[in-house]
Design a protein around this motif. Sequence first.
Motif, PDB file in Angstrom:
ATOM      1  N   TRP A 249      -7.106   0.862 -17.211  1.00  0.00           N
ATOM      2  CA  TRP A 249      -6.321   1.477 -16.413  1.00  0.00           C
ATOM      3  C   TRP A 249      -6.492   2.659 -16.410  1.00  0.00           C
ATOM      4  O   TRP A 249      -6.570   3.503 -17.227  1.00  0.00           O
TER       5      TRP A 249
ATOM      6  N   ASP B 247     -12.946  -2.193   1.472  1.00  0.00           N
ATOM      7  CA  ASP B 247     -11.781  -3.114   1.731  1.00  0.00           C
ATOM      8  C   ASP B 247     -12.390  -4.342   2.369  1.00  0.00           C
ATOM      9  O   ASP B 247     -13.044  -4.305   3.352  1.00  0.00           O
TER      10      ASP B 247
ATOM     11  N   GLU C  77      -8.070  -3.643  -1.854  1.00  0.00           N
ATOM     12  CA  GLU C  77      -6.769  -4.678  -1.611  1.00  0.00           C
ATOM     13  C   GLU C  77      -6.787  -5.785  -2.635  1.00  0.00           C
ATOM     14  O   GLU C  77      -7.593  -6.047  -3.177  1.00  0.00           O
TER      15      GLU C  77
ATOM     16  N   GLU D  80      -2.712  -3.937  -2.139  1.00  0.00           N
ATOM     17  CA  GLU D  80      -2.166  -2.821  -2.339  1.00  0.00           C
ATOM     18  C   GLU D  80      -0.398  -2.869  -2.733  1.00  0.00           C
ATOM     19  O   GLU D  80       0.413  -2.545  -1.871  1.00  0.00           O
ATOM     20  N   PRO D  81      -0.087  -3.580  -3.927  1.00  0.00           N
ATOM     21  CA  PRO D  81       1.397  -3.741  -4.199  1.00  0.00           C
ATOM     22  C   PRO D  81       1.924  -2.288  -4.270  1.00  0.00           C
ATOM     23  O   PRO D  81       3.100  -2.285  -4.617  1.00  0.00           O
TER      24      PRO D  81
ATOM     25  N   PRO E   8      -0.296  -4.522 -12.811  1.00  0.00           N
ATOM     26  CA  PRO E   8      -0.495  -5.954 -12.721  1.00  0.00           C
ATOM     27  C   PRO E   8      -1.115  -6.470 -13.843  1.00  0.00           C
ATOM     28  O   PRO E   8      -2.007  -5.875 -14.347  1.00  0.00           O
TER      29      PRO E   8
ATOM     30  N   ASN F 174      -6.456  -9.181  -9.943  1.00  0.00           N
ATOM     31  CA  ASN F 174      -6.296 -10.123  -8.633  1.00  0.00           C
ATOM     32  C   ASN F 174      -6.838  -9.367  -7.364  1.00  0.00           C
ATOM     33  O   ASN F 174      -6.019  -9.318  -6.276  1.00  0.00           O
ATOM     34  N   PRO F 175      -7.775  -8.816  -7.414  1.00  0.00           N
ATOM     35  CA  PRO F 175      -8.428  -7.946  -6.168  1.00  0.00           C
ATOM     36  C   PRO F 175      -8.744  -8.978  -5.166  1.00  0.00           C
ATOM     37  O   PRO F 175      -9.128  -9.943  -5.316  1.00  0.00           O
ATOM     38  N   LYS F 176      -8.682  -8.456  -3.670  1.00  0.00           N
ATOM     39  CA  LYS F 176      -9.324  -9.177  -2.582  1.00  0.00           C
ATOM     40  C   LYS F 176     -10.820  -9.142  -2.885  1.00  0.00           C
ATOM     41  O   LYS F 176     -11.232  -8.185  -3.170  1.00  0.00           O
TER      42      LYS F 176
ATOM     43  N   TRP G 271     -10.312  -2.699  -9.073  1.00  0.00           N
ATOM     44  CA  TRP G 271      -9.330  -2.674  -7.959  1.00  0.00           C
ATOM     45  C   TRP G 271      -8.215  -1.347  -7.742  1.00  0.00           C
ATOM     46  O   TRP G 271      -7.669  -1.197  -8.857  1.00  0.00           O
ATOM     47  N   GLN G 272      -8.253  -1.011  -6.675  1.00  0.00           N
ATOM     48  CA  GLN G 272      -7.513   0.215  -6.415  1.00  0.00           C
ATOM     49  C   GLN G 272      -6.091  -0.395  -5.813  1.00  0.00           C
ATOM     50  O   GLN G 272      -5.808  -0.584  -4.697  1.00  0.00           O
ATOM     51  N   TYR G 273      -5.130  -0.582  -6.829  1.00  0.00           N
ATOM     52  CA  TYR G 273      -4.216  -1.517  -6.402  1.00  0.00           C
ATOM     53  C   TYR G 273      -2.913  -0.684  -5.918  1.00  0.00           C
ATOM     54  O   TYR G 273      -2.083  -1.027  -5.299  1.00  0.00           O
TER      55      TYR G 273
END
Length: 217
Positions: A6, A133, A163, A165-166, A175, A179-181, A192-194
């Motif tokens: 993280w 993205d 993406e 983006e919670p 998270p 689980n990135p797109k 993943w930039q969440y």
Amino acid sequence: MAILNWGVDSAAAVTDDLYQCVVTNFGQPDFWGRYLTTIANVSDGLTREEIRFIQDKGMKVMPIYNNFSEATGSRAGAVAARNAIFRARQLSISEGSFIFANVEKFFLVDSDWITAWVDTFFESPYRPGIYADPTEGPFNEAYCAATEASERVRQQTVIWSAEPEPGATTKRGAPRRFNPKRPSCDANVWAWQYGRDASACPIDTVLMQSRLFETLT
């Protein structure tokens, strides 16, 4: 389950005040994403002193190159890569590090630029990454066209997905599932930039797989 690291990224330089803000409100990052160049009203460029500060705090540096506003054409892709490599060398970024091209969803993007970015890195001590993205904007189509035309693009490139983006969280609240797109074609999505634009400090929150974390400076 894969080990996840993280961290955060910021356009602002990592000062003691910003570091303390992040640690107090979010937790101790494993890494910090920073831009290689100064762009007026956009980003503070990374310095050797800042790298030492980040490393002294027990973190690694995730290098980002953003000195471009569209990603079209072979020549522009090669120039961007050469400039990123030159700056990374100036800063003594560790060989083997991935350098991430900052491709925003509103940028024009084509497969020629992506292929040139990757091919130029192939002749360098660094490796090609792309922040993008995969769901909105032209990146997905351009990237998949590049991978279809070039096995090197498919094999060498690591994607940092923007993406879904919670929202920004603490380290403890990140998270649990990575689980990135992903692009609609085969791709190495390792970061993943969440969470974007956290309210407590001017940072975004990021998860990455350990295989990427291990390459960082």
